[in-house]
Structure formats: C-alpha cells, structure tokens
Design an enzyme around this catalytic site. Structure first.
Site, short mmCIF file in Angstrom:
data_model
loop_
_atom_site.label_atom_id
_atom_site.label_comp_id
_atom_site.label_asym_id
_atom_site.label_seq_id
_atom_site.Cartn_x
_atom_site.Cartn_y
_atom_site.Cartn_z
N GLY A 10 0.82 -1.21 0.00
CA GLY A 10 0.00 0.00 0.00
C GLY A 10 0.85 1.26 0.00
O GLY A 10 1.89 1.31 0.66
N ARG A 71 1.16 -5.35 -5.77
CA ARG A 71 1.34 -6.58 -5.01
C ARG A 71 1.56 -7.71 -6.02
O ARG A 71 0.86 -7.80 -7.01
CB ARG A 71 0.13 -6.86 -4.12
CG ARG A 71 -0.20 -5.69 -3.17
CD ARG A 71 -1.36 -6.01 -2.25
NE ARG A 71 -1.85 -4.83 -1.57
CZ ARG A 71 -1.32 -4.32 -0.46
NH1 ARG A 71 -0.27 -4.91 0.08
NH2 ARG A 71 -1.83 -3.24 0.10
N ASP A 102 4.60 -4.88 6.27
CA ASP A 102 5.09 -6.18 6.74
C ASP A 102 5.36 -7.15 5.61
O ASP A 102 6.35 -7.88 5.63
CB ASP A 102 4.13 -6.78 7.77
CG ASP A 102 2.73 -6.97 7.23
OD1 ASP A 102 2.39 -6.40 6.17
OD2 ASP A 102 1.94 -7.70 7.87
N THR A 124 4.02 2.42 5.88
CA THR A 124 2.63 1.97 5.91
C THR A 124 1.85 2.86 6.86
O THR A 124 2.35 3.19 7.94
CB THR A 124 2.51 0.50 6.37
OG1 THR A 124 1.14 0.20 6.67
CG2 THR A 124 3.35 0.21 7.60
N ASP A 126 -0.57 2.00 8.58
CA ASP A 126 -1.16 1.20 9.66
C ASP A 126 -0.37 1.28 10.97
O ASP A 126 -0.94 1.01 12.04
CB ASP A 126 -1.26 -0.27 9.24
CG ASP A 126 -2.14 -0.47 8.02
OD1 ASP A 126 -3.03 0.36 7.79
OD2 ASP A 126 -1.92 -1.46 7.29
N ASP A 128 1.73 -0.78 12.13
CA ASP A 128 1.52 -2.11 12.72
C ASP A 128 2.80 -2.93 12.84
O ASP A 128 2.74 -4.15 13.05
CB ASP A 128 0.49 -2.89 11.91
CG ASP A 128 0.88 -3.06 10.45
OD1 ASP A 128 1.87 -2.44 10.00
OD2 ASP A 128 0.18 -3.83 9.74
N ARG A 170 -6.07 -2.19 9.34
CA ARG A 170 -6.12 -3.66 9.39
C ARG A 170 -6.32 -4.13 10.83
O ARG A 170 -7.25 -3.70 11.49
CB ARG A 170 -4.88 -4.26 8.73
CG ARG A 170 -4.75 -3.93 7.26
CD ARG A 170 -3.72 -4.78 6.57
NE ARG A 170 -2.40 -4.64 7.15
CZ ARG A 170 -1.35 -5.36 6.77
NH1 ARG A 170 -1.48 -6.27 5.82
NH2 ARG A 170 -0.17 -5.18 7.32
#
Length: 318
Positions: A10, A71, A102, A124, A126, A128, A170
């Site tokens: 992303g 991707r 990740d 990212t 996120d 995360d 997510r």
C-alpha cells in the site's frame, strides 16, 4: 556502487520524501541509483530506470509514490524470489532498499536469504510493525482522520446524532486510537481491546444525560463494518446513528511535517548503512533515535498496544 529502490504494498504519504532522501544521499556519496517501478512486480519484469538528482525534484510534498506500487503473488514464491535476485544481478544492482509494510519486509528477508544485500524501510499508514515506534505515513493518516472527525462533528452536533467513524489500520487500532484521542471521540472500538458494546452505549447515554448533544465513536477496520455497529448502537441507545468510512483518503494527500522528516531520516540512514556495509537490516525509529535492526529479528518483535493512551482517552472523553 549501484543501489536500487522500490516501494511495495500500500502507498503511504512520505514515500516520495524517502525516495528523495535515498537518491540524493546516494548521489552525494557517488553511488548510482536505480528506481524500480511497480514494486516487486516491476522488479520481476526489469522495469528499472536510472535516477539522477533531478529525478526526485519537487516530490517532497507529494503523496503516493512516484515509483508506483503493486502486489505480486509470483514474487511470494521461491521461483519469484530467485528471478528477482537474478534481475538485480543482471542490472548490476548490488544493494536494494525496499520501502513498505510487513509483506514488503518479509520480501526483503526472502531476498536476503538468497544473498541479496537489502535494507528495509517501514512505510505503511497502519503503524503495525513492532520494531519501530512510527512508520512512514501513519502521522499523515491520523491527521487526515482528525480533519474528517472535526467536519463530521459539526453535522452530528447539528442533528444530535451519534456517528461511527471507521478508519483503516487492518488488525492494528493505532489510527483509531491516536485520531480518537486528538479528536475527542466518546468511544473507541479497537482490535486490541475486547468490545463491550453495552458498556459503550451506556457511556454514550450517560454523556447524553449530562448534556452532550452528539457523540463520535471511532472504529478500527479490524473490528468489522461500521454499518453493523450503527444498527446495533441505534437499537441500544434509541439515538439516530450514522456512519462514515474514511477509506482511501487516509492513504493520500501531502505528507505531514512528521512524515516528511521521518522519511528523510530513514532514507538518509538507509544509504549510510549501505556505505558502512551494515545491510540485512530494517530502519527503525525508537525513542527518537534511528537505528538498523536485523530483518529477521525485527519481524519477530511484537506490536505493543499503547494501553496508556487508551486509558487516557477513556478518561478524557467522559
């Protein structure tokens, strides 16, 4: 020396600032730089372009990624990783810098295991990844969400409503947590905390009884769909409840000051790591310092939920 740089997964605001830092730091150190378009898919196809100082002019403030991203299912296979390593060898690219989340960092690890000299940079929205306090793009996504909350609050106040605002992330609730805190949300629904919808609705009603004319509920996407929560909350509170899914607007836009600086520091230090022959690492920001951590070690570090921030948000939103 010759290095390549790609963005994968992303897009995130600040990726262009990071590319700019990599290219200019490399050229300053008399290193050739090649931009690899469309992530691992472009690497597999040899979609590679030599970069100059002028290739990254006027991109610091731009969102998205000038290298574009994608991707690739084939890259995730052993054959795909081997083919990618072969392309790098054919182009004489001795070191590869990968900017992404990740999945991208796992791709970096796979290439490293084949002997490719790799440095990863966490990009990212996120936030995360456990090995770094902040990832490139996160702060801008929170700022975008905060701006939306402020606008939505005007309407909820005008109509005496509850509004459920769903944000990305997510399985990580950081965007909802940080934007909910700074936006004064009355409730947070996060993957890291068991959801007690009855308690949340009681809290909303108690606020209404004290004179609150409207409420915002922040919902992280890892907890389900906002429409379902709107129905349940309205049934339990008998207060008109609407919902908003902020979606991809969180991934676009000009990067914030924090993301521009974070991206610049990480891109700069990634190139210095290559100069020092300290590869096989991912860049991390921890407690305000920048360091490289071995990829395999970094990917094993769990993401620590900021319970202290959640507790504070709960107190401040009464």
């Amino acid at each position: 020396m010759r290095i390549g740089v790609l963005t994968s997964g992303g897009d995130a605001p600040g990726m262009n600032a990071c590319i700019r830092a990599i290219v200019r730091t490399a050229i300053y150190n008399k290193i050739e730089v090649y931009g690899i378009n469309r992530g691992f898919a472009g690497l597999l196809e040899g979609d590679i372009t030599p970069f100059s100082v002028y290739s990254v002019a006027d991109i610091l403030q731009r969102g998205g990624t000038i290298l574009r991203t994608s991707r690739s299912e084939f890259f995730a296979t052993d054959a795909g990783v081997r083919q990618s390593a072969g392309v790098l060898e054919a182009y004489g690219i001795e070191h590869l810098i990968i900017i992404g989340g990740d999945g991208s960092m796992n791709g970096a690890l796979a290439l490293q295991k084949l002997g490719v000299s790799v440095v990863g940079i966490p990009g990212t929205i996120d936030n995360d990844l456990g090995f770094t306090d902040y990832t490139i793009g996160f702060d801008t996504a929170v700022t975008t969400a905060l701006d939306a909350i402020s606008k939505i609050r005007d309407t909820t106040y005008s109509h005496n409503r509850i509004n459920v605002v769903q944000v990305m992330g997510r399985k990580c609730g950081d965007i909802a947590l940080f934007s909910g805190l700074s936006g004064g949300a009355e409730a947070l629904i996060l993957p890291e905390v068991e959801t007690d919808l009855d308690a949340i609705c009681l809290r909303l009603l108690q606020g209404k009884d004290r004179g609150k004319l409207h409420s915002i509920v922040m919902l992280a996407e890892g907890c389900g769909n906002y429409r379902d929560y709107c129905v349940k909350i309205e049934e339990k509170t008998q207060v008109t409840t609407k919902g908003t899914n902020l979606g991809y607007i969180q991934r676009g836009g000009s990067p914030s000051n924090m993301d521009r600086n974070l991206a610049s520091f990480m891109g700069y230090n990634a190139v210095l790591s290559i100069v020092k022959k300290e590869t096989g690492t991912v860049m991390a920001q921890r407690c305000g310092s920048y360091l490289g951590i071995p990829i395999a070690e970094a990917l094993q570090m769990p993401k620590i939920f900021r319970q202290d921030i959640y507790d504070m948000a709960s107190v401040l939103s009464i």
